[in-house]
Design a protein around this motif. Sequence first.
Motif, PDB file in Angstrom:
ATOM      1  N   VAL A   1       0.871  -1.086   0.093  1.00 47.75           N
ATOM      2  CA  VAL A   1       0.008   0.014  -0.103  1.00 47.75           C
ATOM      3  C   VAL A   1       0.897   1.209   0.147  1.00 47.75           C
ATOM      4  CG1 VAL A   1      -1.687   1.244   1.336  1.00 47.75           C
ATOM      5  CG2 VAL A   1      -2.181  -1.170   1.224  1.00 47.75           C
ATOM      6  N   HIS A   2       1.814   1.252   0.542  1.00 49.50           N
ATOM      7  CA  HIS A   2       2.853   2.466   0.771  1.00 49.50           C
ATOM      8  C   HIS A   2       3.462   2.514  -0.533  1.00 49.50           C
ATOM      9  CE1 HIS A   2       5.706   5.268   2.380  1.00 49.50           C
ATOM     10  NE2 HIS A   2       6.845   4.700   1.966  1.00 49.50           N
TER      11      HIS A   2
ATOM     12  N   ARG B   1       1.137   4.315  -3.143  1.00 50.36           N
ATOM     13  CA  ARG B   1       0.978   5.851  -2.835  1.00 50.36           C
ATOM     14  C   ARG B   1       2.276   6.550  -3.248  1.00 50.36           C
ATOM     15  NH1 ARG B   1      -1.795   4.584   2.687  1.00 50.36           N
ATOM     16  NH2 ARG B   1      -4.002   4.809   2.248  1.00 50.36           N
TER      17      ARG B   1
ATOM     18  N   ASP C   1      -5.261   8.208  -9.837  1.00 51.02           N
ATOM     19  CA  ASP C   1      -5.880   8.065  -8.610  1.00 51.02           C
ATOM     20  C   ASP C   1      -5.327   7.234  -7.628  1.00 51.02           C
ATOM     21  OD1 ASP C   1      -7.630   7.766  -6.475  1.00 51.02           O
ATOM     22  OD2 ASP C   1      -9.617   7.399  -7.807  1.00 51.02           O
ATOM     23  N   SER C   2      -4.217   7.757  -6.763  1.00 52.31           N
ATOM     24  CA  SER C   2      -3.515   6.978  -5.941  1.00 52.31           C
ATOM     25  C   SER C   2      -4.170   6.153  -4.868  1.00 52.31           C
ATOM     26  CB  SER C   2      -2.380   7.992  -5.268  1.00 52.31           C
ATOM     27  OG  SER C   2      -1.416   8.473  -6.320  1.00 52.31           O
ATOM     28  N   GLU C   3      -5.217   6.976  -4.364  1.00 50.79           N
ATOM     29  CA  GLU C   3      -5.833   6.390  -2.999  1.00 50.79           C
ATOM     30  C   GLU C   3      -6.497   5.254  -3.415  1.00 50.79           C
ATOM     31  OE1 GLU C   3      -5.540   6.736   0.253  1.00 50.79           O
ATOM     32  OE2 GLU C   3      -3.925   7.918  -0.559  1.00 50.79           O
ATOM     33  N   THR C   4      -7.305   4.923  -4.572  1.00 50.40           N
ATOM     34  CA  THR C   4      -7.792   4.038  -5.282  1.00 50.40           C
ATOM     35  C   THR C   4      -7.116   2.950  -5.387  1.00 50.40           C
ATOM     36  OG1 THR C   4      -9.940   5.305  -6.150  1.00 50.40           O
ATOM     37  CG2 THR C   4      -9.447   2.868  -7.005  1.00 50.40           C
TER      38      THR C   4
ATOM     39  N   ALA D   1      -4.136   2.610  -4.170  1.00 52.58           N
ATOM     40  CA  ALA D   1      -3.526   2.011  -2.865  1.00 52.58           C
ATOM     41  C   ALA D   1      -4.718   0.712  -2.059  1.00 52.58           C
ATOM     42  CB  ALA D   1      -3.424   3.155  -1.630  1.00 52.58           C
ATOM     43  N   ASP D   2      -6.124   1.237  -2.139  1.00 54.96           N
ATOM     44  CA  ASP D   2      -7.116   0.614  -1.629  1.00 54.96           C
ATOM     45  C   ASP D   2      -7.177  -0.721  -2.816  1.00 54.96           C
ATOM     46  OD1 ASP D   2      -7.732   2.328   0.103  1.00 54.96           O
ATOM     47  OD2 ASP D   2      -9.505   3.429  -0.953  1.00 54.96           O
TER      48      ASP D   2
ATOM     49  N   ARG E   1      -4.528  -3.305  -0.978  1.00 53.21           N
ATOM     50  CA  ARG E   1      -4.946  -3.739   0.218  1.00 53.21           C
ATOM     51  C   ARG E   1      -6.094  -4.934  -0.172  1.00 53.21           C
ATOM     52  NH1 ARG E   1      -6.674   0.564   1.944  1.00 53.21           N
ATOM     53  NH2 ARG E   1      -4.873   1.207   3.235  1.00 53.21           N
TER      54      ARG E   1
END
Length: 210
Positions: free
Chosen positions: A81-82, A85, A181-184, A186-187, A190
Amino acid sequence: MSLLEQLEEEIVLGLRFPRERLVEDELMRAFSAKRHVVRSALQELESRGLVERKPNVGAFVKAYTAKEVRDLYAVRELLEVHCARLIPVPVDGERLEELVEIQRRHDAGVDAGQLRDVTKANTAFHRTLFGLSDNTVLVEAIQRHAQMAHAIRSVTVTSPEYLSRSRNEHWAMIDALRSGDSETLADLCREHLLPSRDAYLTRLTSAGPA
């Protein structure tokens, strides 16, 4: 393909099961290999977390406890995940196209039921994906812990449902990279870890005490 690579592939594909004994004499006959080659392969597989050796007993395909599984996947989540990002987005078109081409090979393997092609393309996909971070130390750590999870992931590697979900998530990762979309992303990374972890834990629960 070397003996080391063949044994690793057999573990990845679920052809050798957790706790299965790896007898040197049997491996020598099966692979027409000398004893020192077999021992060297087992030592390397042990260092990769795929095999465990017990004094005066022998070598076995690594079997994880529930706590070991949870601990390993907690570390994998932190790393992956890191890393997701850290990837600069949107990704350069040429580098993104390389990932797309790998995923097309993954798709072809899934459609043809060629598990060896699927696992090779899957490894290449994640190596290329995390390589977009340009942090080689972090990528090496991710690969190391992914190797340790081979015996765990073998539980789901032949599941059509898992393979379909994996393919869809890969394409969703590519879309996130394309849109920036970095957060998507990362999700997705995960969530991508959960099926193999949970399937192995379910199997442990069903099996009861060893």
